[in-house]
Design an enzyme around this catalytic site. Sequence first.
Site, PDB file in Angstrom:
ATOM      1  N   CYS A 191       0.737  -1.225   0.053  1.00  0.00           N
ATOM      2  CA  CYS A 191      -0.039   0.050  -0.060  1.00  0.00           C
ATOM      3  C   CYS A 191       0.756   1.294   0.088  1.00  0.00           C
ATOM      4  CB  CYS A 191      -0.895  -0.064   1.318  1.00  0.00           C
ATOM      5  SG  CYS A 191      -2.209   1.411   0.896  1.00  0.00           S
ATOM      6  N   CYS A 369      -5.835   1.841  -4.267  1.00  0.00           N
ATOM      7  CA  CYS A 369      -5.110   2.626  -3.228  1.00  0.00           C
ATOM      8  C   CYS A 369      -6.163   3.626  -2.655  1.00  0.00           C
ATOM      9  CB  CYS A 369      -3.855   3.270  -3.287  1.00  0.00           C
ATOM     10  SG  CYS A 369      -3.195   3.512  -1.875  1.00  0.00           S
TER      11      CYS A 369
HETATM   12  P1  FAD Z   1      -0.545 -10.598   4.161  1.00  0.00           P
HETATM   13  O1  FAD Z   1      -2.161 -10.619   4.271  1.00  0.00           O
HETATM   14  O2  FAD Z   1       0.286 -10.118   4.827  1.00  0.00           O
HETATM   15  O3  FAD Z   1      -0.305 -12.481   4.585  1.00  0.00           O
HETATM   16  C1  FAD Z   1       0.763 -12.841   4.727  1.00  0.00           C
HETATM   17  C2  FAD Z   1       0.626 -14.352   5.459  1.00  0.00           C
HETATM   18  O4  FAD Z   1       1.540 -15.114   5.604  1.00  0.00           O
HETATM   19  C3  FAD Z   1       0.843 -13.762   7.209  1.00  0.00           C
HETATM   20  O5  FAD Z   1      -0.604 -14.202   7.881  1.00  0.00           O
HETATM   21  C4  FAD Z   1       1.808 -14.211   7.836  1.00  0.00           C
HETATM   22  O6  FAD Z   1       1.564 -14.549   9.280  1.00  0.00           O
HETATM   23  C5  FAD Z   1       2.114 -15.590   6.630  1.00  0.00           C
HETATM   24  N1  FAD Z   1       3.428 -15.942   7.036  1.00  0.00           N
HETATM   25  C6  FAD Z   1       4.428 -15.310   6.916  1.00  0.00           C
HETATM   26  N2  FAD Z   1       5.591 -16.143   6.783  1.00  0.00           N
HETATM   27  C7  FAD Z   1       5.181 -17.344   6.843  1.00  0.00           C
HETATM   28  C8  FAD Z   1       5.689 -18.573   6.686  1.00  0.00           C
HETATM   29  N3  FAD Z   1       7.141 -18.716   6.841  1.00  0.00           N
HETATM   30  N4  FAD Z   1       4.977 -19.796   6.897  1.00  0.00           N
HETATM   31  C9  FAD Z   1       3.634 -19.640   7.039  1.00  0.00           C
HETATM   32  N5  FAD Z   1       2.897 -18.646   6.928  1.00  0.00           N
HETATM   33  C10 FAD Z   1       3.718 -17.470   6.827  1.00  0.00           C
HETATM   34  N6  FAD Z   1      -4.476  -2.770   0.688  1.00  0.00           N
HETATM   35  C11 FAD Z   1      -5.553  -2.186   0.067  1.00  0.00           C
HETATM   36  O7  FAD Z   1      -6.035  -2.993  -0.819  1.00  0.00           O
HETATM   37  N7  FAD Z   1      -6.069  -1.128   0.388  1.00  0.00           N
HETATM   38  C12 FAD Z   1      -5.632  -0.363   1.389  1.00  0.00           C
HETATM   39  O8  FAD Z   1      -6.165   0.528   1.809  1.00  0.00           O
HETATM   40  C13 FAD Z   1      -4.313  -0.912   2.360  1.00  0.00           C
HETATM   41  N8  FAD Z   1      -3.908  -0.046   3.043  1.00  0.00           N
HETATM   42  C14 FAD Z   1      -2.920  -0.716   4.089  1.00  0.00           C
HETATM   43  C15 FAD Z   1      -2.444  -0.117   5.022  1.00  0.00           C
HETATM   44  C16 FAD Z   1      -1.485  -0.116   5.931  1.00  0.00           C
HETATM   45  C17 FAD Z   1      -1.091   0.233   6.935  1.00  0.00           C
HETATM   46  C18 FAD Z   1      -0.836  -1.761   5.879  1.00  0.00           C
HETATM   47  C19 FAD Z   1       0.098  -2.346   6.550  1.00  0.00           C
HETATM   48  C20 FAD Z   1      -1.447  -2.651   4.526  1.00  0.00           C
HETATM   49  C21 FAD Z   1      -2.292  -1.864   3.630  1.00  0.00           C
HETATM   50  N9  FAD Z   1      -2.711  -2.704   2.479  1.00  0.00           N
HETATM   51  C22 FAD Z   1      -3.813  -2.064   1.670  1.00  0.00           C
HETATM   52  C23 FAD Z   1      -2.076  -3.591   1.889  1.00  0.00           C
HETATM   53  C24 FAD Z   1      -2.863  -5.036   2.395  1.00  0.00           C
HETATM   54  O9  FAD Z   1      -2.913  -5.334   3.515  1.00  0.00           O
HETATM   55  C25 FAD Z   1      -1.831  -6.104   1.516  1.00  0.00           C
HETATM   56  O10 FAD Z   1      -1.334  -6.036   0.357  1.00  0.00           O
HETATM   57  C26 FAD Z   1      -2.364  -7.565   1.867  1.00  0.00           C
HETATM   58  O11 FAD Z   1      -2.665  -7.919   3.149  1.00  0.00           O
HETATM   59  C27 FAD Z   1      -1.511  -8.437   1.005  1.00  0.00           C
HETATM   60  O12 FAD Z   1      -2.139  -9.947   1.252  1.00  0.00           O
HETATM   61  P2  FAD Z   1      -0.975 -11.148   1.483  1.00  0.00           P
HETATM   62  O13 FAD Z   1      -1.702 -12.286   1.650  1.00  0.00           O
HETATM   63  O14 FAD Z   1       0.036 -11.061   0.206  1.00  0.00           O
HETATM   64  O15 FAD Z   1      -0.136 -10.668   2.714  1.00  0.00           O
END
Ligand code: FAD
Length: 440
Positions: A191, A369
Site C-alpha cells: 500500500c 489505493c
Molecule cells: P498478508 O495479508 O500480509 O499475509 C501473509 C501471511 O503469511 C501472514 O498471515 C503471515 O503470518 C503468513 N506468513 C509469513 N511467513 C510465513 C511462513 N514462513 N509460513 C507460513 N505463513 C507465513 N491494501 C488495500 O487494498 N487497500 C488499502 O487501503 C491498504 N492499506 C494498507 C495500510 C497498511 C497500514 C498496511 C500495512 C497495508 C495496507 N494494505 C492495503 C495492503 C494489504 O493489507 C496487503 O497488500 C495484503 O494484506 C496482502 O495480502 P498477502 O496475503 O499477500 O499478505
Amino acid sequence: MAAALMSHLAVMRKGSRVLYSVTCQVHSMSREHHQVLVLGGGSGGITMGARMKRKIGAENVAIVEPSEMHYYQPIWTLVGAGAKTINSSGRPTASVIPSGVKWVKSRAMKIDPKNNTVFTESGQEISYDYLIVALGLQLHYEKIKGLPEAFEHPNIGSNYSLQTVEKTWKALQNFKEGNAVFSFPNTPVKCAGAPQKIMYLSEAYLRKTGKRSKANIIYNTSLPVLFGVKKYADALWGVVKSRDISVNLRHNLIEVRADKREAVFENLDQPEETKVFEYEMLHVTPPMGPPAVLKGSSLEDQAGWLDVNKHTLQHTKYPNVFGIGDCTNLPTSKTGAAVAAQSSVLERTITKVMKKDKPDKEYDGYTSCPLVTSYNTVILAEFDYSGQPLETFPVDQGKESRIMYHMKADVMPHLYWHGLLKGLWGGPGPYRKLMHLGMK
Ligand code: FAD
Ligand code: UQ1
C-alpha cells in the site's frame, strides 16, 4: 502423540544433545499430503483456501499459517489516526480458515519444489500436488539504525505493524509543537499510499485540535515522485500545497536517535549527504522485503520475490506452483485490492492447469489505493500494469470524495471479511463496465 512423546523426552533429557537428535527423529515422522497446499493465511492465502475448497472440496486443501489472529491491515491507517480501534481490525485465524480446510498452525521453514514438499517449524513434512504461495512480505525495522528500540519512546509510531500502530495515535495526541515527520523507505512497500495517508490525517487532527499553527508537516520520501500514477500524483500535490505540507523527494530514513528526537535521512541523489530532522512526532514506514523462506528455494527471482508469470500467476519454473499477493514479483503496487483481482485469475489458472489445459484468463495488474486525505475524504486511485487509471465509478476519482471515505472506512471491511475472504470478491472488474454504461 508426537508432541506428547517430545515433551516426555524433554523432561527426561533436558538440555542434552541426545534430546536434539531424538526430537529430529520424532519430527521427521510427521508426514502428510494435500492436493492443494497454501502457504500463508493472510488476505491471499485465506481467499485462495476458500476458492480451492469450492473447486476441489475442503478435505483436499490445507493452509500453513502460524498466527492465532488474522488482521485487516488496511484499517490500521485509521487506527493510527484514532478513527478505528485495533480490536476492530482482527479476528481469530480459526474463524477465517474455511470450514473443513486443514489449518497447519506452524511456519513454513523450507520449500523444496523439486520434490513438491514443504517443511514446517513444527517438524511436519508436507507434500502437495499444487502449491499456492501467499506469504506476504517482511517488515525490516531493524534495517534503520536505532530501530526498533526507538519505539520504546513516545513520539514515534508506525501504522505498518500491530505492535506500533497505536503508538502513532499516542504520538499524535501528545503533539505540542514542532516537526511532524513522515517517512517512505527505499524498497517496495505494501500500500504505497499508506505512508502519506497518515500524514494527511495527522494534519487534519492538528487542525481540529488547534495545534496546526505550531506544526511543520514534513513528508520525506525515497521516491522521485509523490505517487506513481500522474493523475493521482497531481491531485496529491494539490492537497499538499493547500495544506502547507513540505515534501522532500529522494530522502531515505537511515537512523532514529530517539533520545534526542532526531531522524537522519540520506539524500539518495547525493550519497554521503545526510540531513537531520528534529521531530515532535515521527511516523516510520519501514523497509520491506520478500519472505526469508523463499531464499535459496529456487522459487525466487534475483531480488528474492516469488517469480511468477505476470498474467497467469503461475510460477515461471514450476508449473504446479502459483503465487498471489505481496510475496510475488508482479510489477504492480502491492495491495489487498490487487489480491482480490489476482484471486479470480488464479482460481481460473489453477483450474485449467489441473485439467491439463492452458491458462486462459489474464491479470491486468489491477490495484487500488484509497488515498485518505482527511477524516472524511478519499481520493480513490485505481490503475493497472500500464500505470493508467482504471476507475470503477463514473465520477472523477482524482477528486477528494466523502462517499469514497465512507467506502474505505465502513464498506471495505465488510467486503473484506464477507466477500474477499470467502472467495466471493474478485475485485471490481465486472462492475466497472456496468458502472460506465452510457458514458463515452
Ligand atoms: P498478508 O495479508 O500480509 O499475509 C501473509 C501471511 O503469511 C501472514 O498471515 C503471515 O503470518 C503468513 N506468513 C509469513 N511467513 C510465513 C511462513 N514462513 N509460513 C507460513 N505463513 C507465513 N491494501 C488495500 O487494498 N487497500 C488499502 O487501503 C491498504 N492499506 C494498507 C495500510 C497498511 C497500514 C498496511 C500495512 C497495508 C495496507 N494494505 C492495503 C495492503 C494489504 O493489507 C496487503 O497488500 C495484503 O494484506 C496482502 O495480502 P498477502 O496475503 O499477500 O499478505
Ligand atoms: C478492494 O477490492 C479491496 O479488497 C477488498 C480493498 O481492500 C482491502 C480496497 O481498498 C479497494 C479499494 C478495493 C477495490 C474495490 C472497489 C469497490 C473499488
